[in-house]
Scaffold this active site. Structure first.
Site, short mmCIF file in Angstrom:
data_model
loop_
_atom_site.label_atom_id
_atom_site.label_comp_id
_atom_site.label_asym_id
_atom_site.label_seq_id
_atom_site.Cartn_x
_atom_site.Cartn_y
_atom_site.Cartn_z
CD GLU A 150 -2.91 59.04 -25.02
OE1 GLU A 150 -1.92 59.14 -25.75
OE2 GLU A 150 -2.91 59.42 -23.83
CD GLU A 175 -1.99 56.45 -20.44
OE1 GLU A 175 -2.55 55.60 -21.16
OE2 GLU A 175 -1.02 57.12 -20.82
C1 GAL Z 1 0.07 58.31 -22.99
C2 GAL Z 1 0.01 56.97 -23.70
C3 GAL Z 1 0.87 55.95 -23.00
C4 GAL Z 1 2.22 56.53 -22.71
C5 GAL Z 1 2.03 57.73 -21.83
C6 GAL Z 1 3.31 58.38 -21.35
O1 GAL Z 1 -0.29 59.33 -23.81
O2 GAL Z 1 -1.29 56.49 -23.74
O3 GAL Z 1 1.01 54.81 -23.82
O4 GAL Z 1 2.80 56.88 -23.92
O5 GAL Z 1 1.32 58.69 -22.56
O6 GAL Z 1 3.00 59.51 -20.58
#
Ligand code: GAL
Length: 812
Positions: A427, A503
């Protein structure tokens, strides 16, 4: 005389007459440590006797105390859609990781050897001094780095001082980073002509069941123009030699020494059969042995085929992965193999087959365990490139250090069969810059140069930006964080015709906490600062597990996912991150901070674990005051249908169906009504035959403590750990889910108390003290072996309860 002079000269370039062997040892004990920045602390005359003596790996911040004011961050988290700054409490765990710390130790090496120090990771901005002279600086706290310290050594090789200064700036992280020498420090001694750190590269250019081609490139430093002979044996998992080669070359051209092998009927590496091989090379210069070097590797074939998916050894599979941060809950960042092994054991049982090291370079112990236990890995170096997410984050170093960091990571792990993907970032705000693709292609090119065998991805969250500005199109493989509803669009617009969920989910829950009424909610907050374990709550940017499971099952081009997260971690206490103190650990984990699976664990297990069936019933059934009220019952099961009985009365059968993604994966009785007694769920197989049942009973008065250990025999190496689940139960053994009492732990014999955690994100109990409040009737205590064999006796005491006791054996 002339010959002797010639020889002395030559000895500087190669080993003239004497064979020299490689030796490696860890600098673990007798480090002197202090916080602060005393002047002259790098010097040999400096007196450190008032410093604390510690063992490394060591995390100076995990001992607390927790405090709201530790690293308060006034920020707008753009990734979460925030536009105005707000006060983030507990973002980095509420622990005192900020500041400067020094470590000093001494080591002996044989006189005249070439010596490297290898740091597996030092948090952070490490300045390494040897005998008072600065030997190197390495800013990235997660990366491994090495330095040739030969020029700084004492002539007799004895009593060399290594001093390390570390500094963690405030607002340098979005999660708990840990602090100090939290990973191992190696001393490596060789002859002058030697294989440098991470000096081999093994690939398997052709893999079939009949045979595999293996190519080994060995870098060898300081050979001059001598003839170099390398004898390499390839050994199978049992140590049996399967093939060997002896070759002689000159390496004056600067390229590595190259050898090729055929391994017949190779045992192919996969998560289900993690077979490993070892290449053992002996190096001779002008006939004299100067080094030996071993490289562990695996033989496996990976292919990402557009529109068809990911294939390992010719077999289609989807990534059933999790993202994890590097901390080990109550142990902090200090690496421990037994703790990592326990984490992986729990994940394996769930059916997980892949790990993303978010968002940094892993401990080498984790990669080794993934090779051995069978997990695929996506290794990721950065959360920030040139544009800041954190005021004092890695962007300060990116321009000068990105390539060096990439090279170390790639050379370190490119021989590991577990690693199947490189991710160049998470991100990163750069993804929306018009020129962002240039930075991405700079990093991707480094991967291709150092390791052309694995594709490169990046965790992207700004879907509109990256679909329109060319960023996603130039990656080998597009990876998206969340926005599962836009995967189809991405698939249609991008040239790769594959989509990875780098993710996913970010569902939030607290173990054994259930909120009513049971409804889907984004950003739900409650006065107790917990989230519901009915697994219906998520963040504004995220979603429920069911959507991602369906995505992978329904689309050939969807190659699976990495769930955020396998384990809860210190820091990032969303949705209680804005003025939400005392929350200071995450709620995203499938498994809590105490390594206790939450209900969600069984939801994933029911889909991912194809080896043994799943039937898990929630919630607990001890609800004084809820008599007569609707109290939904869910079953997470691999069976297609089930029937609920409450005190013998049937609430009917439920069948998995496609009316909603939740109905597809969960069996739900929304109309169940609470009455104390017994909940029974009977699961039926495809033929409608009763196949399994689970019973949950209303707990009576708390009566005694039960201790359940994850092993019965401990290794007496001073490092092995045993995890003890401490349960407060009624006289019949039912966990009392409302019990939050304080329990003391005592350990005697061949072990020591190490830490405890209860999984409550609001708990300020210090991990290292031998007492902990139960959280909903349970917590986990961790005991470490001593370097002596014998019995370890562990007792748990709490007011009003019969004590719990367990005796374990510790041996060599
Ligand atoms: C994402 C990020 C992670 C964590 C996660 C929590 O956007 O890549 O590191 O912050 O959100 O939902």
């Amino acid at each position: 005389m002339r010959i002797l002079r010639w020889c002395l000269l030559f000895v500087l370039m190669t080993n003239c007459l004497q064979a020299q062997d490689r030796k490696e040892f860890l600098l673990e004990k007798n480090w002197q440590f202090t916080q602060g920045d005393p002047s002259g602390a790098m010097g040999t005359a400096f007196d450190d006797k008032n410093w604390k003596t510690v063992s490394v790996p060591h995390d100076w911040a995990i001992y607390g105390p927790f405090d709201r004011s530790n690293d308060l961050q006034e920020v707008a988290v753009k990734q979460n859609g925030e536009t105005a700054a707000s006060t983030k409490t507990g973002r980095t765990g509420g622990l005192p990781y900020v500041g400067i710390g020094w470590y000093r130790n001494h080591f002996d090496v044989p006189a005249g050897t070439t010596v490297s120090l290898l740091f597996d990771g030092a948090m952070s901005e490490a300045r390494v001094y040897v005998n008072g002279k600065e030997a190197c600086f390495w800013p990235n706290g997660y990366n491994s780095f090495s330095v040739d310290v030969t020029p700084y050594l004492n002539a007799d090789g004895k009593n060399n001082l290594v001093a390390v200064r570390l500094e963690n700036k405030p607002q340098s992280s979005r999660w708990y980073s840990g602090a100090g020498l939290y990973r191992n420090v190696h001393v490596i001694t060789t002859g002058r002509a030697h294989v440098p750190v991470w000096g081999t590269y093994i690939t398997t250019p052709f893999v079939s069941d009949a045979y595999a081609a293996v190519n080994l490139k060995t870098s060898i430093d300081n050979t001059g123009d001598a003839d170099v002979k390398v004898i390499t044996e390839i050994l199978d998992a049992k140590g049996v030699r399967v093939v060997s080669k002896e070759n002689v070359q000159k390496v004056t051209h600067g390229k590595p020494f190259e050898q090729n092998f055929i391994v017949n009927q190779p045992a192919l590496w996969s998560p289900e059969s993690p077979d490993l091989y070892t290449a053992r090379s002996v190096i001779y210069i002008n006939g004299v042995q100067t080094d030996t070097y071993t490289t562990r590797f695996g033989i496996r074939d990976i292919r990402f085929i557009a529109d068809k998916g990911f294939f390992l050894n010719g077999k289609l599979r989807k990534f059933q992965g999790v993202c994890n941060h590097h901390d080990l809950g109550p142990l902090g960042a200090a690496v421990n193999t037994a703790a990592l092994r326990y984490q992986l054991t729990l994940l394996k049982e769930m059916g997980c087959d892949a790990i993303r090291t978010s968002h940094n370079m892993p401990a080498p112990e984790l990669v080794t365990l993934c090779n051995e236990m069978g997990f695929m890995m996506m290794i990721e170096p950065f959360d920030e490139w040139d544009i800041a997410k954190c005021e004092n984050g890695y962007h300060r170093f990116f321009a000068e250090w990105a390539e060096k960091d990439m090279v170390n990571m790639l050379r370190h792990y490119r021989n590991d069969p577990s690693v199947v993907l490189w991710s160049i970032g998470n991100e990163v705000p750069t993804q929306c810059s018009p020129d962002g693709y240039k930075v991405a292609s700079f990093l991707q090119d480094i991967c291709h140069r150092e390791d052309p065998t694995r594709p490169v991805t990046c965790g992207m969250d700004q879907v509109s930006c990256v679909l329109s500005n060319g960023f996603a199109a130039m990656l080998d493989l597009p990876g998206f964080n969340y926005r599962v509803h836009r995967y189809g669009e991405a698939y249609g617009k991008l040239p790769q015709n594959l989509v990875l969920g780098t993710e996913t989910s970010s569902t939030v829950s607290s173990r054994s906490v259930y909120k009513f009424p049971v409804v889907r909610k984004a950003d739900a907050k409650y006065t107790d600062h917990q989230s519901s374990s009915y697994d219906f709550e998520y963040c504004s940017w995220s979603n429920l597990p069911d959507e991602d499971l369906a995505m992978a099952e329904d689309n050939e081009w969807s190659i699976g996912q990495f769930v955020w997260t396998g384990f809860d971690y210190l820091g990032e206490p969303s949705p209680y991150d804005v003025e939400g103190w005392p929350n200071h650990s995450s709620m995203f984990g499938i498994i809590d901070l105490a390594s206790i699976p939450k209900d969600r664990y069984y939801l994933y297990r029911s889909v991912w674990n194809k080896k043994s069936p799943t039937l898990h019933v929630l919630p607990h059934w001890t609800w004084p005051g809820r008599e007569g009220q609707e109290t939904p019952v869910f079953a997470y099961s691999s069976y297609p249908s089930a029937e609920l009985f409450i005190n013998g009365k049937s609430y009917g059968k439920r069948f998995k169906n496609d009316s909603s993604t939740q109905n597809r994966y969960r069996l739900m009785w929304m109309n169940a009504v609470y009455e104390p007694g017994e909940v029974k769920v009977v699961a039926y197989d495809e033929k409608g035959k009763a196949a399994a049942e689970q019973v949950v009973r209303t707990a009576g008065k708390a009566h005694h403590i039960v201790l359940e250990t994850n092993k019965e025999v401990v290794t007496a190496d001073g490092k092995d750990l045993v995890y003890i689940r401490v349960k407060i139960v009624d006289k019949d053994g039912n966990v009392c889910p409302a019990d939050q009492r304080l329990v003391s732990i005592s350990v005697s014999g061949a072990g020591t108390y190490r830490a405890a955690a209860n999984g409550d994100p609001t708990s300020l109990d210090l991990f290292h003290l031998p007492r902990m409040h139960a959280f909903n009737g349970e917590f986990t205590a961790i005991v470490q072996s001593k370097e002596q064999a014998g019995n370890i006796t562990i007792e748990a005491l709490a007011r009003g309860l019969a004590a719990g006791k367990v005796v374990l054996k510790s041996g060599f």
